[in-house]
Design a protein around this motif. Structure first.
Motif, PDB file in Angstrom:
ATOM      1  N   GLY A 165      61.028  91.527 -13.809  1.00 44.00           N
ATOM      2  CA  GLY A 165      59.477  91.180 -14.598  1.00 44.00           C
ATOM      3  C   GLY A 165      58.872  90.050 -14.060  1.00 44.00           C
ATOM      4  O   GLY A 165      57.603  89.737 -14.038  1.00 44.00           O
ATOM      5  N   LEU A 166      59.654  89.110 -14.070  1.00 40.85           N
ATOM      6  CA  LEU A 166      58.931  87.319 -13.794  1.00 40.85           C
ATOM      7  C   LEU A 166      58.561  87.557 -12.378  1.00 40.85           C
ATOM      8  O   LEU A 166      57.518  86.967 -11.977  1.00 40.85           O
ATOM      9  CB  LEU A 166      59.977  86.397 -14.203  1.00 40.85           C
ATOM     10  N   THR A 167      59.392  88.030 -11.369  1.00 43.96           N
ATOM     11  CA  THR A 167      59.204  88.130 -10.127  1.00 43.96           C
ATOM     12  C   THR A 167      57.664  89.096  -9.680  1.00 43.96           C
ATOM     13  O   THR A 167      56.830  88.617  -9.320  1.00 43.96           O
ATOM     14  CB  THR A 167      60.165  88.816  -9.208  1.00 43.96           C
ATOM     15  N   MET A 168      57.730  90.045 -10.475  1.00 38.55           N
ATOM     16  CA  MET A 168      56.485  90.924 -10.369  1.00 38.55           C
ATOM     17  C   MET A 168      55.271  90.198 -10.733  1.00 38.55           C
ATOM     18  O   MET A 168      54.344  90.369 -10.245  1.00 38.55           O
ATOM     19  CB  MET A 168      56.671  92.367 -11.103  1.00 38.55           C
ATOM     20  N   SER A 169      55.497  89.665 -11.932  1.00 35.19           N
ATOM     21  CA  SER A 169      54.287  88.821 -12.714  1.00 35.19           C
ATOM     22  C   SER A 169      53.743  88.069 -11.716  1.00 35.19           C
ATOM     23  O   SER A 169      52.593  87.721 -11.507  1.00 35.19           O
ATOM     24  CB  SER A 169      54.698  88.463 -14.030  1.00 35.19           C
ATOM     25  N   LEU A 170      54.697  87.069 -10.925  1.00 40.01           N
ATOM     26  CA  LEU A 170      54.429  86.014 -10.112  1.00 40.01           C
ATOM     27  C   LEU A 170      53.661  86.456  -8.846  1.00 40.01           C
ATOM     28  O   LEU A 170      52.608  86.020  -8.297  1.00 40.01           O
ATOM     29  CB  LEU A 170      55.544  85.166  -9.847  1.00 40.01           C
ATOM     30  N   VAL A 171      54.138  87.594  -8.464  1.00 42.69           N
ATOM     31  CA  VAL A 171      53.539  87.957  -7.106  1.00 42.69           C
ATOM     32  C   VAL A 171      52.171  88.673  -7.283  1.00 42.69           C
ATOM     33  O   VAL A 171      51.199  88.430  -6.431  1.00 42.69           O
ATOM     34  CB  VAL A 171      54.712  88.804  -6.303  1.00 42.69           C
ATOM     35  N   THR A 172      52.325  89.587  -8.489  1.00 43.77           N
ATOM     36  CA  THR A 172      50.890  90.077  -8.749  1.00 43.77           C
ATOM     37  C   THR A 172      49.884  89.030  -9.200  1.00 43.77           C
ATOM     38  O   THR A 172      48.635  89.023  -8.800  1.00 43.77           O
ATOM     39  CB  THR A 172      51.264  90.930 -10.198  1.00 43.77           C
ATOM     40  N   ALA A 173      50.272  88.024  -9.755  1.00 41.00           N
ATOM     41  CA  ALA A 173      49.434  86.648  -9.925  1.00 41.00           C
ATOM     42  C   ALA A 173      48.734  86.336  -8.606  1.00 41.00           C
ATOM     43  O   ALA A 173      47.619  85.960  -8.478  1.00 41.00           O
ATOM     44  CB  ALA A 173      49.858  85.842 -10.677  1.00 41.00           C
ATOM     45  N   ILE A 174      49.514  86.074  -7.643  1.00 42.89           N
ATOM     46  CA  ILE A 174      49.310  85.914  -6.324  1.00 42.89           C
ATOM     47  C   ILE A 174      48.384  86.836  -5.527  1.00 42.89           C
ATOM     48  O   ILE A 174      47.244  86.331  -5.125  1.00 42.89           O
ATOM     49  CB  ILE A 174      50.622  85.466  -5.327  1.00 42.89           C
ATOM     50  N   PHE A 175      48.722  88.126  -6.048  1.00 44.74           N
ATOM     51  CA  PHE A 175      47.847  88.853  -5.063  1.00 44.74           C
ATOM     52  C   PHE A 175      46.279  88.716  -5.880  1.00 44.74           C
ATOM     53  O   PHE A 175      45.315  88.941  -5.279  1.00 44.74           O
ATOM     54  CB  PHE A 175      48.151  90.288  -5.663  1.00 44.74           C
ATOM     55  N   SER A 176      46.290  88.461  -7.382  1.00 49.65           N
ATOM     56  CA  SER A 176      45.156  88.400  -7.986  1.00 49.65           C
ATOM     57  C   SER A 176      44.343  87.172  -7.302  1.00 49.65           C
ATOM     58  O   SER A 176      43.031  87.198  -7.311  1.00 49.65           O
ATOM     59  CB  SER A 176      45.376  88.251  -9.526  1.00 49.65           C
ATOM     60  N   ILE A 177      45.109  86.242  -7.036  1.00 50.08           N
ATOM     61  CA  ILE A 177      44.251  84.832  -6.761  1.00 50.08           C
ATOM     62  C   ILE A 177      43.757  85.195  -5.227  1.00 50.08           C
ATOM     63  O   ILE A 177      42.597  84.936  -5.025  1.00 50.08           O
ATOM     64  CB  ILE A 177      45.356  83.750  -6.508  1.00 50.08           C
ATOM     65  N   GLY A 178      44.243  85.994  -4.534  1.00 49.90           N
ATOM     66  CA  GLY A 178      43.795  86.312  -3.148  1.00 49.90           C
ATOM     67  C   GLY A 178      42.574  87.255  -3.354  1.00 49.90           C
ATOM     68  O   GLY A 178      41.667  87.269  -2.464  1.00 49.90           O
ATOM     69  N   ASN A 179      42.570  88.093  -4.143  1.00 50.99           N
ATOM     70  CA  ASN A 179      41.503  89.218  -4.633  1.00 50.99           C
ATOM     71  C   ASN A 179      40.341  88.606  -5.106  1.00 50.99           C
ATOM     72  O   ASN A 179      39.363  89.440  -5.599  1.00 50.99           O
ATOM     73  CB  ASN A 179      42.026  90.206  -5.209  1.00 50.99           C
ATOM     74  N   ILE A 180      40.433  87.334  -5.525  1.00 55.10           N
ATOM     75  CA  ILE A 180      39.246  86.903  -6.681  1.00 55.10           C
ATOM     76  C   ILE A 180      37.658  86.984  -5.366  1.00 55.10           C
ATOM     77  O   ILE A 180      36.779  86.990  -6.038  1.00 55.10           O
ATOM     78  CB  ILE A 180      39.466  85.383  -6.911  1.00 55.10           C
ATOM     79  N   TRP A 181      38.229  87.065  -4.208  1.00 52.76           N
ATOM     80  CA  TRP A 181      36.961  87.317  -2.977  1.00 52.76           C
ATOM     81  C   TRP A 181      36.109  88.542  -3.432  1.00 52.76           C
ATOM     82  O   TRP A 181      35.052  88.410  -3.444  1.00 52.76           O
ATOM     83  CB  TRP A 181      37.512  87.219  -1.891  1.00 52.76           C
ATOM     84  N   PHE A 182      36.890  89.440  -3.562  1.00 49.67           N
ATOM     85  CA  PHE A 182      36.395  90.786  -4.092  1.00 49.67           C
ATOM     86  C   PHE A 182      35.910  90.980  -5.469  1.00 49.67           C
ATOM     87  O   PHE A 182      34.832  91.549  -5.900  1.00 49.67           O
ATOM     88  CB  PHE A 182      37.455  92.007  -3.777  1.00 49.67           C
ATOM     89  N   GLN A 183      36.601  90.385  -6.617  1.00 47.03           N
ATOM     90  CA  GLN A 183      36.369  90.366  -7.869  1.00 47.03           C
ATOM     91  C   GLN A 183      34.954  89.576  -8.324  1.00 47.03           C
ATOM     92  O   GLN A 183      34.144  90.421  -9.153  1.00 47.03           O
ATOM     93  CB  GLN A 183      37.604  89.838  -8.807  1.00 47.03           C
ATOM     94  N   SER A 184      35.126  88.554  -7.740  1.00 44.15           N
ATOM     95  CA  SER A 184      33.694  87.472  -7.934  1.00 44.15           C
ATOM     96  C   SER A 184      32.387  88.311  -7.472  1.00 44.15           C
ATOM     97  O   SER A 184      31.334  87.765  -7.790  1.00 44.15           O
ATOM     98  CB  SER A 184      33.986  86.298  -7.589  1.00 44.15           C
ATOM     99  N   ILE A 185      32.492  89.052  -6.464  1.00 43.48           N
ATOM    100  CA  ILE A 185      31.161  89.565  -5.683  1.00 43.48           C
ATOM    101  C   ILE A 185      30.989  91.006  -5.627  1.00 43.48           C
ATOM    102  O   ILE A 185      30.310  91.531  -4.788  1.00 43.48           O
ATOM    103  CB  ILE A 185      31.193  88.982  -4.226  1.00 43.48           C
ATOM    104  N   ALA A 186      31.770  91.793  -6.499  1.00 41.24           N
ATOM    105  CA  ALA A 186      31.571  93.360  -6.465  1.00 41.24           C
ATOM    106  C   ALA A 186      30.176  93.619  -6.646  1.00 41.24           C
ATOM    107  O   ALA A 186      30.119  94.851  -5.620  1.00 41.24           O
ATOM    108  CB  ALA A 186      32.392  93.732  -7.736  1.00 41.24           C
ATOM    109  N   PRO A 187      29.300  93.290  -7.261  1.00 42.25           N
ATOM    110  CA  PRO A 187      28.318  93.745  -7.384  1.00 42.25           C
ATOM    111  C   PRO A 187      27.144  93.576  -5.964  1.00 42.25           C
ATOM    112  O   PRO A 187      26.564  94.443  -5.746  1.00 42.25           O
ATOM    113  CB  PRO A 187      27.286  92.916  -8.428  1.00 42.25           C
ATOM    114  N   LYS A 188      27.791  92.674  -5.385  1.00 41.29           N
ATOM    115  CA  LYS A 188      27.010  92.627  -3.764  1.00 41.29           C
ATOM    116  C   LYS A 188      27.187  93.856  -2.955  1.00 41.29           C
ATOM    117  O   LYS A 188      26.372  94.332  -2.412  1.00 41.29           O
ATOM    118  CB  LYS A 188      27.494  91.585  -3.286  1.00 41.29           C
ATOM    119  N   PHE A 189      28.336  94.430  -3.117  1.00 41.42           N
ATOM    120  CA  PHE A 189      28.812  95.663  -2.403  1.00 41.42           C
ATOM    121  C   PHE A 189      27.697  96.581  -2.781  1.00 41.42           C
ATOM    122  O   PHE A 189      27.233  97.383  -1.851  1.00 41.42           O
ATOM    123  CB  PHE A 189      30.301  96.106  -2.664  1.00 41.42           C
TER     124      PHE A 189
END
Length: 188
Positions: free
Chosen positions: A32-56
């Motif tokens: 659980g801790l490992t999954m939470s950590l790596v999923t958080a890292i994934f979310s940090i990387g995907n901030i580029w898509f999350q922050s500009i979704a309307p532009k698509f």
């Protein structure tokens, strides 16, 4: 879109309780801790898509396909670079802690090899996630059937892996399903 997300969410949320059933409380906590950590890292990387979704959606509705393509390519590069950098920082920190008296922290996670396997899964998911943003800007849900197939494959492999392998290998299910599903996602 909601159904596709719900399928993914349920398969991930079932994981830790299944680990608890097959491997016990300590392994479940580490997973659980490992999954939470790596999923958080994934979310940090995907901030580029999350922050500009309307532009698509704007570029798609204005039929600016060339601009949409170049925008997507820039965002996927930013996502991959950010994700890779944060993964590198974590691995560097993990190894550094492992070599010091703070090794007690790293014992709360699965071994580094398992973490790297899960990071490999999320690396592939960066591209699938980006494809989803790109294709959904055209007001279509391209991944519904693929999500259902992925969930079935994921559950079958999970029960097989849990039955015959040690807890350190459970994240191979994530990586294997990503490798199998990715070409289909890229083809859509």
């Amino acid at each position: 879109y909601g159904f596709s997300v719900a399928i993914g969410y349920m398969t991930i949320q079932l994981y830790t309780p299944l680990v608890f059933k097959f491997y016990g409380a300590e392994a479940s906590g580490k997973v659980g801790l490992t999954m939470s950590l790596v999923t958080a890292i994934f979310s940090i990387g995907n901030i580029w898509f999350q922050s500009i979704a309307p532009k698509f959606n704007i570029l798609s509705s204005e039929k600016k396909c060339h601009d949409l393509d170049s925008f997507y390519n820039r965002m996927i590069k930013n996502t991959v670079y950010t994700y890779s950098f944060v993964c590198f920082c974590f691995v560097f920190s993990y190894v550094g802690l492992k070599m010091t008296k703070f090794d007690i922290i790293t014992h709360r996670f699965l071994p580094l090899s398992s973490i790297l396997v899960l990071m490999g899964h999320w690396f592939i998911q960066n591209f699938t996630y980006g494809y989803g943003f790109y294709l959904r800007s055209f007001k279509r849900e391209p991944f519904l059937k693929l999500s259902i197939y992925n969930a079935i494959l994921f559950l079958l492999l999970t029960f097989f892996m849990f039955r015959y392998f040690n807890v350190e290998y459970v994240f191979f299910v994530h990586l294997i399903t990503s490798i199998i599903i990715f070409p289909f996602a890229a083809h859509i």
